[in-house]
Design an enzyme around this catalytic site. Structure first.
Site, PDB file in Angstrom:
ATOM      1  N   LYS A 149       0.690  -1.216   0.049  1.00 35.97           N
ATOM      2  CA  LYS A 149      -0.216   0.042  -0.052  1.00 35.97           C
ATOM      3  C   LYS A 149       0.717   1.130   0.022  1.00 35.97           C
ATOM      4  O   LYS A 149       0.486   2.278  -0.627  1.00 35.97           O
ATOM      5  CB  LYS A 149      -0.945   0.031   1.196  1.00 35.97           C
ATOM      6  CG  LYS A 149      -2.055  -0.962   1.006  1.00 35.97           C
ATOM      7  CD  LYS A 149      -3.145  -0.798   2.195  1.00 35.97           C
ATOM      8  CE  LYS A 149      -4.153  -1.939   2.213  1.00 35.97           C
ATOM      9  NZ  LYS A 149      -5.062  -1.595   3.073  1.00 35.97           N
ATOM     10  N   LYS A 164      -4.811 -10.783  -6.813  1.00 31.57           N
ATOM     11  CA  LYS A 164      -6.035 -11.344  -6.176  1.00 31.57           C
ATOM     12  C   LYS A 164      -7.178  -9.911  -6.536  1.00 31.57           C
ATOM     13  O   LYS A 164      -6.872  -8.960  -6.585  1.00 31.57           O
ATOM     14  CB  LYS A 164      -5.873 -10.979  -4.425  1.00 31.57           C
ATOM     15  CG  LYS A 164      -5.732  -9.985  -3.924  1.00 31.57           C
ATOM     16  CD  LYS A 164      -5.860  -9.866  -2.554  1.00 31.57           C
ATOM     17  CE  LYS A 164      -6.083  -8.319  -2.149  1.00 31.57           C
ATOM     18  NZ  LYS A 164      -6.161  -8.121  -0.665  1.00 31.57           N
ATOM     19  N   LYS A 170     -10.378  -4.093  -4.121  1.00 28.48           N
ATOM     20  CA  LYS A 170     -11.294  -3.169  -4.257  1.00 28.48           C
ATOM     21  C   LYS A 170     -10.390  -1.814  -4.705  1.00 28.48           C
ATOM     22  O   LYS A 170     -11.099  -0.983  -5.340  1.00 28.48           O
ATOM     23  CB  LYS A 170     -11.913  -2.505  -2.711  1.00 28.48           C
ATOM     24  CG  LYS A 170     -12.825  -3.420  -2.110  1.00 28.48           C
ATOM     25  CD  LYS A 170     -12.992  -2.814  -0.743  1.00 28.48           C
ATOM     26  CE  LYS A 170     -13.413  -4.163   0.097  1.00 28.48           C
ATOM     27  NZ  LYS A 170     -13.282  -3.908   1.763  1.00 28.48           N
TER      28      LYS A 170
HETATM   29  P1  TYM Z   1     -10.878  -6.275   3.635  1.00 25.34           P
HETATM   30  O1  TYM Z   1     -12.101  -5.133   3.699  1.00 25.34           O
HETATM   31  O2  TYM Z   1      -9.795  -5.989   2.735  1.00 25.34           O
HETATM   32  O3  TYM Z   1     -11.400  -7.573   3.051  1.00 25.34           O
HETATM   33  C1  TYM Z   1     -12.525  -8.166   3.738  1.00 25.34           C
HETATM   34  C2  TYM Z   1     -12.691  -9.638   4.009  1.00 25.34           C
HETATM   35  O4  TYM Z   1     -12.588 -10.070   2.363  1.00 25.34           O
HETATM   36  C3  TYM Z   1     -11.387 -10.994   2.083  1.00 25.34           C
HETATM   37  N1  TYM Z   1     -10.998 -10.843   0.884  1.00 25.34           N
HETATM   38  C4  TYM Z   1     -11.131 -11.720  -0.001  1.00 25.34           C
HETATM   39  N2  TYM Z   1     -11.184 -13.120   0.040  1.00 25.34           N
HETATM   40  C5  TYM Z   1     -10.863 -13.707  -0.923  1.00 25.34           C
HETATM   41  N3  TYM Z   1     -10.543 -13.222  -2.202  1.00 25.34           N
HETATM   42  C6  TYM Z   1     -10.420 -11.851  -2.512  1.00 25.34           C
HETATM   43  N4  TYM Z   1      -9.731 -11.626  -3.643  1.00 25.34           N
HETATM   44  C7  TYM Z   1     -10.565 -11.049  -1.224  1.00 25.34           C
HETATM   45  N5  TYM Z   1     -10.438 -10.022  -1.069  1.00 25.34           N
HETATM   46  C8  TYM Z   1     -10.642  -9.689   0.116  1.00 25.34           C
HETATM   47  C9  TYM Z   1     -10.423 -10.695   3.094  1.00 25.34           C
HETATM   48  O5  TYM Z   1      -9.555 -11.286   3.401  1.00 25.34           O
HETATM   49  C10 TYM Z   1     -11.246 -10.263   4.481  1.00 25.34           C
HETATM   50  O6  TYM Z   1     -11.599 -11.373   5.169  1.00 25.34           O
HETATM   51  N6  TYM Z   1      -7.595  -5.719   7.210  1.00 25.34           N
HETATM   52  C11 TYM Z   1      -9.036  -6.122   6.928  1.00 25.34           C
HETATM   53  C12 TYM Z   1     -10.071  -5.552   7.826  1.00 25.34           C
HETATM   54  C13 TYM Z   1     -10.012  -5.931   9.245  1.00 25.34           C
HETATM   55  C14 TYM Z   1     -10.118  -7.115   9.857  1.00 25.34           C
HETATM   56  C15 TYM Z   1     -10.041  -6.739  11.407  1.00 25.34           C
HETATM   57  C16 TYM Z   1     -10.329  -8.556   9.522  1.00 25.34           C
HETATM   58  C17 TYM Z   1      -9.924  -4.906  10.479  1.00 25.34           C
HETATM   59  N7  TYM Z   1      -9.814  -5.448  11.602  1.00 25.34           N
HETATM   60  C18 TYM Z   1     -10.262  -7.749  12.352  1.00 25.34           C
HETATM   61  C19 TYM Z   1     -10.581  -9.726  10.458  1.00 25.34           C
HETATM   62  C20 TYM Z   1     -10.228  -8.966  11.912  1.00 25.34           C
HETATM   63  C21 TYM Z   1      -9.297  -5.817   5.382  1.00 25.34           C
HETATM   64  O7  TYM Z   1      -8.909  -4.726   5.101  1.00 25.34           O
HETATM   65  O8  TYM Z   1     -10.351  -6.624   4.853  1.00 25.34           O
END
Ligand code: TYM
Length: 345
Positions: free
Chosen positions: A117, A202, A205
């Site tokens: 990032k 992957k 967003k």
């Molecule tokens: P975020 O918002 O990027 O994604 C949310 C969830 O979606 C999963 N994900 C995917 N799974 C499969 N294929 C993909 N291409 C894909 N893109 C996203 C992510 O692995 C995630 O599970 N840092 C985290 C948010 C967060 C969090 C937490 C998660 C903040 N605090 C505490 C767990 C526990 C994030 O940015 O997810």
């Protein structure tokens, strides 16, 4: 530390920014929905994490509501799941200070998401916010305040959950047992859905062009178009494969497998008579269209009633505070802070 409960407790989070896509749904949201009832779910819309990269304030406010509507539309039941917004529970931001002071800087410099990032922001030390570096510390707070047994996430979060476990162990060692060490729950299938326009990256967003992702608000036609344009290879063999050049076909089959809940053999049997990748894309698109349509329709209904959305989020925040606030007081006490009786509630 171990806590005995009748149901396993689950915590997970999702960023509100950008429209949620098929990767979020298949990699995470669907698992949260399916675990409801059997497990005690806490699901957090992490708006504090969103501001680790620049955000437009009005857009951020709107996206939190959109994220909530989408999670409910995808099947999160607010009776069964504590669905809440991170910034509504002050213990998260406050806890981050204490956790920052215990987490070694070297651990944060190893995080691949920080490297990616910050590189995307041009790698400039004088413009990248410190919050981008300490992002995983806030994520550790999110998780550890709830003492969950499991954290269901996609593959890309593995390193962050590992860090949360390490931070928990460090606290337990320095100040006495106080945190459960949570397990990352990463599904065997669908934990890394790839971009349709580039199956080596992957689905995300924040990156990708018009045909990169299927958004959960995309129309039937948009979904068909994205999947029909999916990048494959110059061959014609429809098979699951780890070979880099077969990544496009593998991704399409993985999506098909998840949308149909079929075994790999059943999926392949469905394509035994297929005439090339065109047929594969057509069938995958049909299932994705059928799967996404009810979510999209419910989403737009929910977005019509912002007062109800806010009410549901307020109920979720109250339930989350009841767990997180006493936990944070306990942490502060262990670290040597006097906690005034008035704060004990
Ligand atoms: P975020 O918002 O990027 O994604 C949310 C969830 O979606 C999963 N994900 C995917 N799974 C499969 N294929 C993909 N291409 C894909 N893109 C996203 C992510 O692995 C995630 O599970 N840092 C985290 C948010 C967060 C969090 C937490 C998660 C903040 N605090 C505490 C767990 C526990 C994030 O940015 O997810």
């Amino acid at each position: 530390m171990q806590v005995h409960r009748s149901r396993k407790r689950v915590f997970s989070g999702i960023q509100p920014t950008g429209d949620l896509h098929l990767g979020n749904y298949l990699g995470a949201i669907r698992h949260w929905v399916r675990g409801q009832g059997e497990k005690e779910n806490f699901i957090c819309i992490v708006d504090l994490h969103a501001i680790t990269v620049p955000q437009d304030p009005e857009e951020l406010r709107a996206s939190v509501r959109r994220g909530a509507a989408m999670l409910l539309a995808a099947g999160i039941d607010p009776e069964e799941t504590t669905l809440f917004v991170q910034s509504h529970v002050r213990a998260h931001a406050e806890g981050a200070w204490f956790f920052n002071c215990v987490t070694p800087l070297g651990w944060l410099h190893k995080m691949t998401q920080f490297k990616d990032k910050s590189a995307r922001q041009g790698g400039k030390q004088d413009s990248i916010g410190t919050g981008l570096l300490t992002y995983p510390v806030l994520q550790a707070v999110d998780i550890l305040l709830y003492d969950p047994d499991e954290v269901p996430v996609g593959e890309d979060q593995k390193q962050h959950i590992e860090l949360a476990r390490n931070v928990a162990a460090r606290f337990n060692h320095q100040f006495g047992e106080m945190f459960v060490l949570p397990e990352a729950r990463i599904a065997e299938v669908g934990a890394r859905i790839m971009g349709f326009d580039d199956p080596t990256a992957k689905m995300s967003k924040s990156i990708g062009g018009r045909y990169h992702a299927v958004g959960l608000t995309d129309s039937d036609q948009e979904i068909e178009k994205t999947i029909k344009r999916a990048v494959t290879d110059s061959g014609n063999e429809i098979a699951f494969s780890d070979e880099p050049e077969k990544a496009g076909v593998n991704n399409l089959l993985t999506v098909y497998r998840m949308m149909t809940d079929k075994s790999p053999d059943e999926c392949l049997a469905d394509f035994a008579d297929a005439r090339g990748y065109g047929d594969l894309k057509k069938r995958v698109a049909e299932f994705v269209v059928e799967g996404v349509r009810p979510i999209r329709e419910r989403y737009f209904e929910l977005m019509d009633d912002p007062v109800e959305l806010d009410r549901l989020l307020e109920i979720g925040a109250a339930r989350a505070r009841a767990v997180a606030e006493p936990k944070l007081l306990h942490v502060k006490e262990r670290m040597g802070f006097a906690v005034p009786d008035a704060l004990r509630g």
